[in-house]
Design a protein around this motif. Structure first.
Motif, PDB file in Angstrom:
ATOM      1  N   ILE A  90     -40.482   3.125 -38.686  1.00 49.70           N
ATOM      2  CA  ILE A  90     -41.862   2.775 -39.021  1.00 49.70           C
ATOM      3  C   ILE A  90     -42.430   3.930 -39.846  1.00 49.70           C
ATOM      4  O   ILE A  90     -42.586   5.043 -39.329  1.00 49.70           O
ATOM      5  N   GLU A  91     -42.729   3.681 -41.123  1.00 52.92           N
ATOM      6  CA  GLU A  91     -43.139   4.751 -42.027  1.00 52.92           C
ATOM      7  C   GLU A  91     -44.516   4.470 -42.630  1.00 52.92           C
ATOM      8  O   GLU A  91     -44.783   3.359 -43.094  1.00 52.92           O
ATOM      9  N   ARG A  92     -45.379   5.505 -42.581  1.00 49.95           N
ATOM     10  CA  ARG A  92     -46.686   5.468 -43.251  1.00 49.95           C
ATOM     11  C   ARG A  92     -47.466   4.206 -42.904  1.00 49.95           C
ATOM     12  O   ARG A  92     -48.085   3.579 -43.761  1.00 49.95           O
ATOM     13  N   CYS A  93     -47.406   3.800 -41.638  1.00 51.62           N
ATOM     14  CA  CYS A  93     -48.139   2.623 -41.189  1.00 51.62           C
ATOM     15  C   CYS A  93     -49.385   3.039 -40.418  1.00 51.62           C
ATOM     16  O   CYS A  93     -49.423   4.105 -39.791  1.00 51.62           O
ATOM     17  N   THR A  94     -50.403   2.185 -40.445  1.00 51.38           N
ATOM     18  CA  THR A  94     -51.650   2.433 -39.725  1.00 51.38           C
ATOM     19  C   THR A  94     -51.876   1.324 -38.714  1.00 51.38           C
ATOM     20  O   THR A  94     -51.807   0.139 -39.057  1.00 51.38           O
ATOM     21  N   GLY A 129     -36.489   4.103 -32.048  1.00 46.38           N
ATOM     22  CA  GLY A 129     -37.458   3.998 -33.130  1.00 46.38           C
ATOM     23  C   GLY A 129     -37.862   5.343 -33.681  1.00 46.38           C
ATOM     24  O   GLY A 129     -37.941   6.343 -32.962  1.00 46.38           O
ATOM     25  N   SER A 130     -38.097   5.358 -34.989  1.00 43.81           N
ATOM     26  CA  SER A 130     -38.596   6.557 -35.684  1.00 43.81           C
ATOM     27  C   SER A 130     -39.932   6.215 -36.309  1.00 43.81           C
ATOM     28  O   SER A 130     -40.035   5.269 -37.097  1.00 43.81           O
ATOM     29  N   PHE A 131     -40.947   6.986 -35.971  1.00 47.61           N
ATOM     30  CA  PHE A 131     -42.294   6.792 -36.497  1.00 47.61           C
ATOM     31  C   PHE A 131     -42.623   7.991 -37.378  1.00 47.61           C
ATOM     32  O   PHE A 131     -42.765   9.114 -36.889  1.00 47.61           O
ATOM     33  N   LEU A 132     -42.734   7.755 -38.665  1.00 47.20           N
ATOM     34  CA  LEU A 132     -42.879   8.829 -39.641  1.00 47.20           C
ATOM     35  C   LEU A 132     -44.187   8.657 -40.409  1.00 47.20           C
ATOM     36  O   LEU A 132     -44.397   7.648 -41.089  1.00 47.20           O
ATOM     37  N   GLY A 133     -45.078   9.633 -40.263  1.00 46.45           N
ATOM     38  CA  GLY A 133     -46.329   9.596 -41.005  1.00 46.45           C
ATOM     39  C   GLY A 133     -47.230   8.446 -40.619  1.00 46.45           C
ATOM     40  O   GLY A 133     -47.974   7.930 -41.458  1.00 46.45           O
ATOM     41  N   CYS A 134     -47.183   8.029 -39.353  1.00 50.07           N
ATOM     42  CA  CYS A 134     -47.982   6.882 -38.913  1.00 50.07           C
ATOM     43  C   CYS A 134     -49.294   7.346 -38.280  1.00 50.07           C
ATOM     44  O   CYS A 134     -49.414   8.494 -37.830  1.00 50.07           O
ATOM     45  N   ARG A 135     -50.258   6.413 -38.198  1.00 47.87           N
ATOM     46  CA  ARG A 135     -51.572   6.759 -37.663  1.00 47.87           C
ATOM     47  C   ARG A 135     -52.064   5.628 -36.768  1.00 47.87           C
ATOM     48  O   ARG A 135     -51.933   4.455 -37.115  1.00 47.87           O
ATOM     49  N   VAL A 136     -52.594   6.013 -35.592  1.00 48.63           N
ATOM     50  CA  VAL A 136     -53.208   5.051 -34.684  1.00 48.63           C
ATOM     51  C   VAL A 136     -54.662   5.451 -34.511  1.00 48.63           C
ATOM     52  O   VAL A 136     -54.959   6.597 -34.148  1.00 48.63           O
ATOM     53  N   THR A 137     -55.565   4.500 -34.768  1.00 48.59           N
ATOM     54  CA  THR A 137     -56.996   4.801 -34.653  1.00 48.59           C
ATOM     55  C   THR A 137     -57.680   3.753 -33.786  1.00 48.59           C
ATOM     56  O   THR A 137     -57.329   2.575 -33.822  1.00 48.59           O
ATOM     57  N   GLY A 138     -58.653   4.202 -33.010  1.00 58.07           N
ATOM     58  CA  GLY A 138     -59.516   3.293 -32.263  1.00 58.07           C
ATOM     59  C   GLY A 138     -58.820   2.479 -31.201  1.00 58.07           C
ATOM     60  O   GLY A 138     -59.235   1.351 -30.907  1.00 58.07           O
ATOM     61  N   SER A 139     -57.781   3.018 -30.567  1.00 60.33           N
ATOM     62  CA  SER A 139     -57.084   2.265 -29.528  1.00 60.33           C
ATOM     63  C   SER A 139     -57.895   2.252 -28.238  1.00 60.33           C
ATOM     64  O   SER A 139     -58.433   3.277 -27.825  1.00 60.33           O
ATOM     65  N   ALA A 140     -57.965   1.086 -27.591  1.00 64.56           N
ATOM     66  CA  ALA A 140     -58.615   1.005 -26.292  1.00 64.56           C
ATOM     67  C   ALA A 140     -57.727   1.572 -25.197  1.00 64.56           C
ATOM     68  O   ALA A 140     -58.186   1.815 -24.077  1.00 64.56           O
TER      69      ALA A 140
END
Length: 812
Positions: free
Chosen positions: A412-416, A433-444
């Motif tokens: 998962i690359e550069r995903c929001t 899984g590899s998460f590269l440059g990802c962003r999570v915002t506003g999670s409950a």
């Protein structure tokens, strides 16, 4: 002009050829007429079988359409063998073995005909004929509406099939008609059907509806091209492709379909452009089998009326969705089975009740620049071998953004992931899984929630405004391996400004309460079984000793030579280890192996046990098995193959990389095939990482010999070849007996002898599956036993448990 007469007017220049006059019968008029003559038929019913062999005009009187009935008792009412003009006639046929109108030669024009018949076909075109058929109506509840056969062609404009006892329009045997602004409805078979190599059908501005079969059916290497067409209100599938069929749909509309809107399989190819699919009861797009492919561009699939995924790709099929929209469906995209692949570019998946993207059973999905909104799960990579890439995608308003479980390993690359109501990313049950440059915002809930000690890679990720925390890592309990858990580099959170993952010896343990919506099951699809609800990883079993593993190997049916080879190799490794402990030199043992033999002879099982043995001896860190095939190693473009092969090696680090059907990496007609790149990469990695990964290549004996000869470095990397022989009938019997014992069944007297005879007689061709065949035979016996015992009102214990010779299935 008298009733029942024919007026013939000659328009030629040769006076001696003038035939002007009245004739008492159509046959007499046709006999007298010459090319260019006009035959005007008086109102009435003509019980004649007409054969038009000259370029004449045969027409009814002006202003009295339908007043001329051609209705013989049997045979073909109207046969055309010339470039004639036939207009304003009412044709009736009664012969179920013959067509009502037969066009055999020339380029005639058929205008404003009404064919009301109970014939084999209403209008039939054959051979070299190329008619132009305009504004004709066919009502044939006994047979085909319009049939174009044997290389025939022609153009049908504004025609209508109002009923057909079989297909509305049938194209076969190399025929190639064109339909323009035609309507086909109330057919008992398919609306439009094209079949057979060389057959092709072109339809523009046509409508197919109220048919009992498929709206459009293309099979057997036929091709079809539909533009601006409507297919709706069918009883079967909207569009069906089978056996190397090729279909293009451009600007079409498929809707109100109770089954699959589009279903294709067996190496068929479909191209969809600016086409909408809506209101379907099963799949909007259903794609099956290796070699089957769909390319969809600027299409929309929406408004499902059933409980099935909108797009279903399985059994090795491929689908490409470019600039498409899938919305208001239970599930958007499901990709299943090894070799199946979906490539989705610049597309929107939204308003999905369950899972937007589901990847399972070894399948692959690649999403680039896509938007996933308002789903229970944005993307779920479900199990071992399943993977792919999400690149530069946005997941907004989903309950959970990405789920990775049971050994799946996506990138998962550069995903929001924006505003998830439960978690941004959830990894459990052995998911990677590899998460590269990802962003999570506003999670409950959490931003990244990794449990069970999953070996997930997080690099340069960031979380913002996550209610329960940006990152949560919980292990799987005291049995979790020391080096398990996520690998985290350069990750940050707006709460801490940075992140340090918990150390492996002292992991943070977090109890997680899961809502029913977080981990659902795959919706049922035909014969595909539903997946049970995932409740987390099972407790890891303690490592067994080599003696215990060898005991399991010995318990396998047959394979005596294989067991000797594995024991000899194990003894060499064990003695070498003891010599090293004693300060002596140990012989170098190459641990890479070649397994040859037919399918179903236990190669995968032995590979798994071999890895466990090496782990128990301390040769490998984990001893786990990573099974791959060509599709997991070979990419579509230069450079991607090396990356895939390296990734497979990385997954097998500390264990065994098992390459099934390895000979597929070097096909005989390789040309510029990228399989050679995979082999070259394997050779280098086997040398560079010879102490951390054991490689086993497997396949048919002859094919593996060719594989080993392709690259000079390949054969030298393997220590020995172990041949798995086919099971003897007695060994297959033992497998059935083991299956029966495991499931609390017993073989009645005589059943064992019948099984031995059965396995002796069963064909041993390419479809023979050895142990798999034995298991399938046992399952078939259980089914037949159930059918038999279900009729017994008060069965005894023997009735419920004994399998008899009569329960054996028929020989294939």
């Amino acid at each position: 002009m008298a009733q029942g007469t024919v007026q013939v007017t000659h328009t030629g220049t040769s006076r001696w050829r003038r035939r002007t006059g009245e004739y008492a019968s159509l046959a007499a008029a046709l006999e007298a007429a010459a090319d260019g003559d006009v035959l005007t038929v008086a109102p009435g019913t003509y019980r004649e079988n007409l054969v038009v062999q000259r370029s004449v005009t045969l027409r009814g009187p002006e202003g009295a359409q339908g007043s001329v009935r051609i209705a013989p008792v049997d045979g073909v009412p109207l046969t055309v063998r010339a470039s004639a003009v036939i207009q304003d006639l009412h044709v009736e046929g009664q012969d179920a073995a013959a067509p009502a109108v037969l066009v055999e030669e020339g380029t005639p024009e058929l205008l404003d005909l009404r064919v009301v018949t109970r014939s084999a076909s209403g209008i039939e075109v054959r051979g070299s004929a190329r008619p132009t058929v305009r504004r004709c109506t066919v009502d044939n509840p006994a047979g085909v509406g319009i049939a174009v056969l044997d290389g025939g062609g022609g153009v049908f404009e504004e025609c209508e099939v109002v009923s057909a006892g079989q297909a509305g329009v049938a194209v076969r045997s190399g025929a190639h008609p064109r339909l323009e602004r035609c309507q086909v409805h109330h057919a008992a078979g398919s609306g439009l059907t094209a079949m057979g190599e060389g057959s092709s059908l072109e339809a523009v501005g046509c409508e197919v509806y109220e048919v009992r079969g498929s709206g459009v059916q293309v099979t057997g290497r036929a091709t079809a091209h539909l533009t601006d067409c409507d297919v709706h209100r069918t009883t079967g599938d909207g569009v069906t492709l089978d056996t190397d069929a090729v279909l293009t749909l451009a600007d079409c509309r498929i809707h109100d379909i109770p089954e699959n809107a589009v279903d294709l399989r067996s190496r068929s190819v479909l191209t969809l452009t600016r086409t909408t699919v809506r209101q379907f009861g099963r799949n909007g797009l259903s794609v099956w089998d290796p070699g089957t492919r769909v390319d969809a561009n600027q299409c929309e699939i929406f408004d499902s009326t059933g409980d099935y995924p909108a797009v279903w790709i399985s059994d090795g099929a491929t689908a490409v969705l470019d600039s498409c929209r899938v919305h208001d469906v239970p599930d958007a995209l499901f990709v299943l089975d090894r070799g199946s692949r979906a490539d989705v570019v610049d597309s929107d998946l939204s308003q999905v009740r369950n899972t937007a993207v589901s990847v399972s059973d070894g399948a692959t999905a690649q999403l680039d620049d896509c938007r996933i909104r308002d789903a229970a799960t944005g993307a779920w990579f479900r199990d071992h071998g399943s993977g792919g890439t999400l690149n530069n995608c946005t997941l907004v308003g989903n309950r959970t953004g990405v789920i990775v479980t049971k050994g799946a390993d996506p990138t998962i690359e550069r995903c929001t992931v924006d505003s998830p109501s439960e978690a941004g990313v959830y990894v459990s049950a052995g998911g990677r899984g590899s998460f590269l440059g990802c962003r999570v915002t506003g999670s409950a809930g959490y931003g990244f929630h990794v449990i069970d000690g999953c070996r997930t890679t997080l690099r340069k990720c960031r979380t913002e405004r996550c209610a329960r925390g940006g990152y949560e890592f919980a292990d799987g309990g005291p049995d979790t391996a020391y080096d398990s858990g996520p690998l985290v580099e350069d990750c940050t959170s707006d709460e801490s400004g940075g992140l340090t993952p918990p150390s492996a010896p002292e992991p943070v343990v977090q109890t997680v309460s899961q809502s029913p919506g977080l981990l659902g099951s795959i919706p049922g699809q035909r014969s595909t079984e539903q997946e049970p609800l995932i409740a987390g990883a099972a407790p890891q079993e303690p490592a067994r000793t080599s003696k215990a593993v060898l005991g399991e190997l010995d318990a396998l049916v047959g394979l005596d030579s294989v067991k000797r080879e594995v024991r000899a190799l194990t003894d060499m490794i064990e003695v070498g280890r003891r010599r090293q402990q004693a300060g002596l030199k140990a012989a170098s043992v190459k641990r890479h192996l070649v397994f040859t033999g037919s399918p179903g002879t236990g190669k995968t099982t032995v590979a798994r046990l071999y890895g466990e043995i090496l782990a128990s001896l301390g040769v490998l860190d984990k001893g786990h098995l990573v099974e791959v095939s060509r599709v997991d190693l070979v990419g579509e473009h230069i450079g991607s193959t090396a990356i895939r092969t390296q990734e497979a090696f990385q997954r097998a680090h500390g264990g065994v990389l098992f390459i099934d059907e390895a000979y597929a990496l070097s096909p005989e007609d390789a040309g510029r095939d990228f399989g050679k790149e995979a082999i070259d990469t394997l050779v280098k990695l086997m040398e560079d990482q010879r102490d951390s990964v054991v490689v086993i290549v497997a396949g048919y004996t002859a094919e593996m010999e060719r594989f080993l000869s392709v690259n000079p470095g390949v054969a030298s990397r393997f220590s020995r070849t172990i041949t798995f022989g086919d099971y003897a009938p007695e060994e297959l019997l033992r497998i059935v007996e083991q299956q029966a014992d495991e499931h609390e069944y017993w073989l009645a007297p005589g059943a064992a002898e019948a099984l031995t005879k059965y396995f002796t007689a069963i064909p041993k061709g390419p479809a023979f599956g050895n142990g798999r065949t034995a298991r399938q035979t046992f399952e078939a016996m259980v089914e037949r036993h159930a059918s038999r015992v279900a009729q017994v009102s008060d069965p005894s214990t023997d009735d419920l448990t004994l399998l008899y010779a009569e329960d054996l299935p028929e020989l294939p």
